[in-house]
Design a protein around this motif. Structure first.
Motif, PDB file in Angstrom:
ATOM      1  N   THR A  54       0.839  -1.208   0.000  1.00 42.21           N
ATOM      2  CA  THR A  54       0.000   0.000   0.000  1.00 42.21           C
ATOM      3  C   THR A  54       0.867   1.248   0.000  1.00 42.21           C
ATOM      4  OG1 THR A  54      -1.719  -1.198   1.188  1.00 42.21           O
ATOM      5  CG2 THR A  54      -1.868   1.203   1.198  1.00 42.21           C
ATOM      6  N   MET A  55       1.935   1.211   0.787  1.00 41.51           N
ATOM      7  CA  MET A  55       2.844   2.359   0.846  1.00 41.51           C
ATOM      8  C   MET A  55       3.560   2.559  -0.491  1.00 41.51           C
ATOM      9  SD  MET A  55       4.309   1.569   4.655  1.00 41.51           S
ATOM     10  CE  MET A  55       5.381   2.981   4.836  1.00 41.51           C
ATOM     11  N   ILE A  56       3.941   1.457  -1.119  1.00 44.19           N
ATOM     12  CA  ILE A  56       4.624   1.549  -2.417  1.00 44.19           C
ATOM     13  C   ILE A  56       3.678   2.131  -3.465  1.00 44.19           C
ATOM     14  CG2 ILE A  56       5.702   0.231  -4.288  1.00 44.19           C
ATOM     15  CD1 ILE A  56       6.757  -1.715  -2.137  1.00 44.19           C
ATOM     16  N   VAL A  57       2.445   1.656  -3.488  1.00 47.74           N
ATOM     17  CA  VAL A  57       1.455   2.175  -4.445  1.00 47.74           C
ATOM     18  C   VAL A  57       1.220   3.660  -4.193  1.00 47.74           C
ATOM     19  CG1 VAL A  57      -0.951   2.037  -5.210  1.00 47.74           C
ATOM     20  CG2 VAL A  57       0.369  -0.061  -4.883  1.00 47.74           C
ATOM     21  N   ASP A  58       1.157   4.055  -2.935  1.00 48.73           N
ATOM     22  CA  ASP A  58       0.995   5.475  -2.606  1.00 48.73           C
ATOM     23  C   ASP A  58       2.154   6.304  -3.153  1.00 48.73           C
ATOM     24  OD1 ASP A  58      -1.425   5.060  -1.344  1.00 48.73           O
ATOM     25  OD2 ASP A  58      -0.554   5.011   0.686  1.00 48.73           O
ATOM     26  N   LEU A  59       3.363   5.744  -3.086  1.00 53.89           N
ATOM     27  CA  LEU A  59       4.519   6.451  -3.652  1.00 53.89           C
ATOM     28  C   LEU A  59       4.351   6.658  -5.156  1.00 53.89           C
ATOM     29  CD1 LEU A  59       7.496   4.692  -1.784  1.00 53.89           C
ATOM     30  CD2 LEU A  59       6.678   7.045  -1.443  1.00 53.89           C
ATOM     31  N   TYR A  60       3.867   5.619  -5.840  1.00 55.31           N
ATOM     32  CA  TYR A  60       3.608   5.767  -7.280  1.00 55.31           C
ATOM     33  C   TYR A  60       2.579   6.870  -7.524  1.00 55.31           C
ATOM     34  CZ  TYR A  60       6.118   1.589  -8.919  1.00 55.31           C
ATOM     35  OH  TYR A  60       7.082   0.674  -9.254  1.00 55.31           O
ATOM     36  N   TRP A  61       1.512   6.850  -6.755  1.00 53.67           N
ATOM     37  CA  TRP A  61       0.452   7.836  -6.940  1.00 53.67           C
ATOM     38  C   TRP A  61       0.919   9.250  -6.627  1.00 53.67           C
ATOM     39  CZ3 TRP A  61      -4.921   7.918  -8.106  1.00 53.67           C
ATOM     40  CH2 TRP A  61      -5.352   6.744  -8.733  1.00 53.67           C
ATOM     41  N   ASN A  62       1.873   9.371  -5.723  1.00 56.70           N
ATOM     42  CA  ASN A  62       2.439  10.687  -5.378  1.00 56.70           C
ATOM     43  C   ASN A  62       3.586  11.077  -6.295  1.00 56.70           C
ATOM     44  OD1 ASN A  62       0.646  11.035  -3.233  1.00 56.70           O
ATOM     45  ND2 ASN A  62       2.003   9.945  -1.823  1.00 56.70           N
ATOM     46  N   ARG A  63       3.859  10.221  -7.289  1.00 57.51           N
ATOM     47  CA  ARG A  63       4.921  10.450  -8.274  1.00 57.51           C
ATOM     48  C   ARG A  63       6.285  10.563  -7.605  1.00 57.51           C
ATOM     49  NH1 ARG A  63       3.198   8.054 -11.925  1.00 57.51           N
ATOM     50  NH2 ARG A  63       4.409   9.048 -13.523  1.00 57.51           N
ATOM     51  N   ASP A  64       6.483   9.782  -6.565  1.00 54.88           N
ATOM     52  CA  ASP A  64       7.742   9.743  -5.825  1.00 54.88           C
ATOM     53  C   ASP A  64       8.612   8.636  -6.428  1.00 54.88           C
ATOM     54  OD1 ASP A  64       9.815   9.325  -3.995  1.00 54.88           O
ATOM     55  OD2 ASP A  64       8.520   9.752  -2.270  1.00 54.88           O
ATOM     56  N   GLU A  65       9.769   8.989  -6.931  1.00 61.04           N
ATOM     57  CA  GLU A  65      10.640   8.025  -7.605  1.00 61.04           C
ATOM     58  C   GLU A  65      11.150   6.927  -6.681  1.00 61.04           C
ATOM     59  OE1 GLU A  65      13.670   9.962  -9.928  1.00 61.04           O
ATOM     60  OE2 GLU A  65      12.203  11.277 -10.872  1.00 61.04           O
ATOM     61  N   THR A  66      10.999   7.122  -5.396  1.00 61.60           N
ATOM     62  CA  THR A  66      11.359   6.076  -4.433  1.00 61.60           C
ATOM     63  C   THR A  66      10.521   4.821  -4.676  1.00 61.60           C
ATOM     64  OG1 THR A  66      11.753   7.843  -2.839  1.00 61.60           O
ATOM     65  CG2 THR A  66      11.679   5.626  -1.965  1.00 61.60           C
ATOM     66  N   ALA A  67       9.362   4.987  -5.278  1.00 56.57           N
ATOM     67  CA  ALA A  67       8.487   3.846  -5.561  1.00 56.57           C
ATOM     68  C   ALA A  67       9.215   2.786  -6.383  1.00 56.57           C
ATOM     69  CB  ALA A  67       7.239   4.322  -6.309  1.00 56.57           C
ATOM     70  N   ILE A  68       9.965   3.211  -7.370  1.00 50.63           N
ATOM     71  CA  ILE A  68      10.679   2.254  -8.222  1.00 50.63           C
ATOM     72  C   ILE A  68      11.762   1.539  -7.428  1.00 50.63           C
ATOM     73  CG2 ILE A  68      12.155   2.017 -10.260  1.00 50.63           C
ATOM     74  CD1 ILE A  68      10.448   4.280 -11.523  1.00 50.63           C
ATOM     75  N   LYS A  69      12.484   2.265  -6.602  1.00 49.40           N
ATOM     76  CA  LYS A  69      13.535   1.643  -5.776  1.00 49.40           C
ATOM     77  C   LYS A  69      12.936   0.626  -4.808  1.00 49.40           C
ATOM     78  CE  LYS A  69      16.635   5.536  -6.098  1.00 49.40           C
ATOM     79  NZ  LYS A  69      16.737   6.895  -5.673  1.00 49.40           N
ATOM     80  N   GLU A  70      11.815   0.983  -4.197  1.00 51.73           N
ATOM     81  CA  GLU A  70      11.158   0.072  -3.254  1.00 51.73           C
ATOM     82  C   GLU A  70      10.586  -1.144  -3.977  1.00 51.73           C
ATOM     83  OE1 GLU A  70      11.217   0.127   0.044  1.00 51.73           O
ATOM     84  OE2 GLU A  70      12.422   1.968   0.001  1.00 51.73           O
ATOM     85  N   THR A  71      10.051  -0.934  -5.159  1.00 56.58           N
ATOM     86  CA  THR A  71       9.525  -2.041  -5.953  1.00 56.58           C
ATOM     87  C   THR A  71      10.661  -2.986  -6.327  1.00 56.58           C
ATOM     88  OG1 THR A  71       7.792  -0.618  -6.854  1.00 56.58           O
ATOM     89  CG2 THR A  71       8.263  -2.643  -8.062  1.00 56.58           C
ATOM     90  N   GLU A  72      11.760  -2.422  -6.766  1.00 56.26           N
ATOM     91  CA  GLU A  72      12.917  -3.230  -7.139  1.00 56.26           C
ATOM     92  C   GLU A  72      13.433  -4.022  -5.940  1.00 56.26           C
ATOM     93  OE1 GLU A  72      17.131  -2.767  -9.515  1.00 56.26           O
ATOM     94  OE2 GLU A  72      16.269  -0.994  -8.562  1.00 56.26           O
ATOM     95  N   LYS A  73      13.514  -3.376  -4.801  1.00 61.04           N
ATOM     96  CA  LYS A  73      14.017  -4.030  -3.591  1.00 61.04           C
ATOM     97  C   LYS A  73      13.127  -5.223  -3.205  1.00 61.04           C
ATOM     98  CE  LYS A  73      14.792  -1.073  -0.368  1.00 61.04           C
ATOM     99  NZ  LYS A  73      14.778  -0.236   0.847  1.00 61.04           N
ATOM    100  N   LYS A  74      11.829  -5.038  -3.313  1.00 60.68           N
ATOM    101  CA  LYS A  74      10.887  -6.059  -2.861  1.00 60.68           C
ATOM    102  C   LYS A  74      10.586  -7.133  -3.905  1.00 60.68           C
ATOM    103  CE  LYS A  74       6.593  -6.560  -0.317  1.00 60.68           C
ATOM    104  NZ  LYS A  74       5.489  -5.873   0.354  1.00 60.68           N
ATOM    105  N   TYR A  75      10.563  -6.757  -5.200  1.00 58.33           N
ATOM    106  CA  TYR A  75      10.050  -7.672  -6.213  1.00 58.33           C
ATOM    107  C   TYR A  75      11.011  -8.044  -7.338  1.00 58.33           C
ATOM    108  CZ  TYR A  75       5.508  -7.065  -4.059  1.00 58.33           C
ATOM    109  OH  TYR A  75       4.477  -7.066  -3.174  1.00 58.33           O
TER     110      TYR A  75
END
Length: 188
Positions: free
Chosen positions: A4-25
């Motif tokens: 949920t937090m990662i999706v929120d990062l995507y929705w907020n256009r925060d580039e950290t979303a990609i780093k977190e996605t990569e780390k987890k998946y």
């Protein structure tokens, strides 16, 4: 970080979303890509494309299950990549092996025309209906082999069974699916 937090990062256009996605998946997505294309290098490219497609799609789409959403993007991208790269040559990958196993009970569909698109949608709905009617064990083995395109050895390992039992389940599942499709009026 949870999904949920990662999706929120995507929705907020925060580039950290990609780093977190990569780390987890990244391992999960690489496994899907590699099973289809059979190349680590191409798999990495496909997974990077998955991150971009997720970035571009999330402001308008909020996935309920992030892993499934990313897995679907990776799987579709991998299959597209595989088809483009092997038009003139055939390559030995889990994708081609799993498709050849299914040829006996499912005819080739999908290509582009509206009729083919409809046939693919109908077939998908029938397979979903069949999967709902079988045991969890059969469903897990079937989906592992034919959706995730894992090797028989890998499916056996994560289902805690022997390879011979896995092969037997797959054989009976293909036979059962073929009979089900015929009963439902699907022309093979």
């Amino acid at each position: 970080m949870n999904d949920t937090m990662i999706v929120d990062l995507y929705w907020n256009r925060d580039e950290t979303a990609i780093k977190e996605t990569e780390k987890k998946y990244s391992k999960y997505l690489m496994k899907i890509a590699f099973n289809v294309v059979g190349s680590l290098e191409d798999g990495k490219e496909i997974v990077n494309d998955t991150y971009l497609k997720a970035w571009n799609s999330m402001p308008t789409h909020r996935p309920n299950v992030l892993s499934a959403y990313l897995g679907k993007i990776t799987r579709e991208s991998s299959i597209d990549f595989f088809r483009k790269s092997t038009r003139k040559k055939r390559q030995g990958s889990q994708y081609t092996l799993s498709l050849s196993e299914l040829e006996e009970c499912i005819s080739s569909t999908g290509g582009g025309s509206p009729e083919e698109e409809y046939e693919t949608k109908l077939l998908t709905e029938l397979i979903d209906k069949w999967l709902d009617s079988v045991s969890k064990e059969i469903r897990n083995v079937f989906v592992g082999r034919y959706y995730y395109m894992d090797s028989v050895k890998d499916v056996a390992a994560y289902c805690n069974m022997s390879e011979s039992k896995t092969k037997s389940i797959l054989f009976r599942a293909r036979k059962g699916l073929k009979e089900f499709l015929e009963r439902e009026g699907y022309v093979l």
